[in-house]
Design an enzyme around this catalytic site. Structure first.
Site, PDB file in Angstrom:
ATOM      1  N   GLN A   1       0.827  -1.206   0.000  1.00 23.99           N
ATOM      2  CA  GLN A   1       0.000   0.000   0.000  1.00 23.99           C
ATOM      3  C   GLN A   1       0.860   1.254   0.000  1.00 23.99           C
ATOM      4  OE1 GLN A   1      -2.883  -0.215   3.177  1.00 23.99           O
ATOM      5  NE2 GLN A   1      -3.529  -2.266   2.592  1.00 23.99           N
ATOM      6  N   CYS A   2       1.842   1.267  -0.874  1.00 26.67           N
ATOM      7  CA  CYS A   2       2.825   2.341  -0.945  1.00 26.67           C
ATOM      8  C   CYS A   2       2.747   2.990  -2.322  1.00 26.67           C
ATOM      9  CB  CYS A   2       4.217   1.720  -0.721  1.00 26.67           C
ATOM     10  SG  CYS A   2       5.615   2.829  -0.935  1.00 26.67           S
ATOM     11  N   GLY A   3       3.128   4.240  -2.413  1.00 27.39           N
ATOM     12  CA  GLY A   3       3.168   4.900  -3.708  1.00 27.39           C
ATOM     13  C   GLY A   3       4.124   4.215  -4.680  1.00 27.39           C
TER      14      GLY A   3
END
Length: 158
Positions: A35-37
């Protein structure tokens, strides 16, 4: 002299893995998060695996929840997410800490071998460590370095 083969890690399926199994290969160790850019980098990492895997290269993914809680899932959820969304078939491991007192020994060693902008600390998810066939750390790439930019470095080591 310490090398990648001196470490063990728990696979995402819970099995103990002796990293000596990767001796003689070029390896890219990456701390990952779902759930990271930077999560779309899974696609580029898989492309590297597809392109160079049959020539003695592998990506090793180590999920980490130390940066903004961006890897909250269980190991089964992480494995499913990576396979479903990015077709990941390179080895994934159980969640680890990469910084601090509880850091996995592999990442303590990687940080000592190649410091980054924050000294030895890993700055964020998707920091990459390139390891040569001799098991020694060759280079370190920050999270903003896209996997496709590492291809020439891998090619040079193969």
């Amino acid at each position: 002299m310490t090398s990648l083969g001196d470490f063990k890690a728990t696979g995402i399926d819970g099995t103990e893995t002796d990293l000596a199994a990767y001796e003689g290969q070029v390896v890219l160790v990456v701390n990952t998060a779902s759930q990271c850019g930077f999560t779309p980098q899974y696609q580029g990492l898989q492309r590297l695996q597809d392109e160079y895997g049959d020539r003695g290269f592998t990506v090793l993914g180590f999920p980490c929840d130390q940066f903004g809680g961006q890897e909250p899932g269980t190991e089964a959820e992480i494995a499913s997410f990576c396979e479903r969304n990015y077709g990941v078939d390179f080895p994934l491991f159980a969640k680890v800490d990469v910084n601090g007192d509880e850091a996995h020994p592999l990442f303590t060693w990687l940080r000592q071998e190649k410091s980054g902008l924050l000294g030895g600390a890993v700055k964020w998810n998707f920091t990459k460590f390139l390891i040569g066939r001799d098991g020694r750390v060759v280079d370190r790439f920050g999270p903003t370095t896209k996997p496709e930019k590492i291809g020439a470095d891998i090619e040079r080591l193969l």
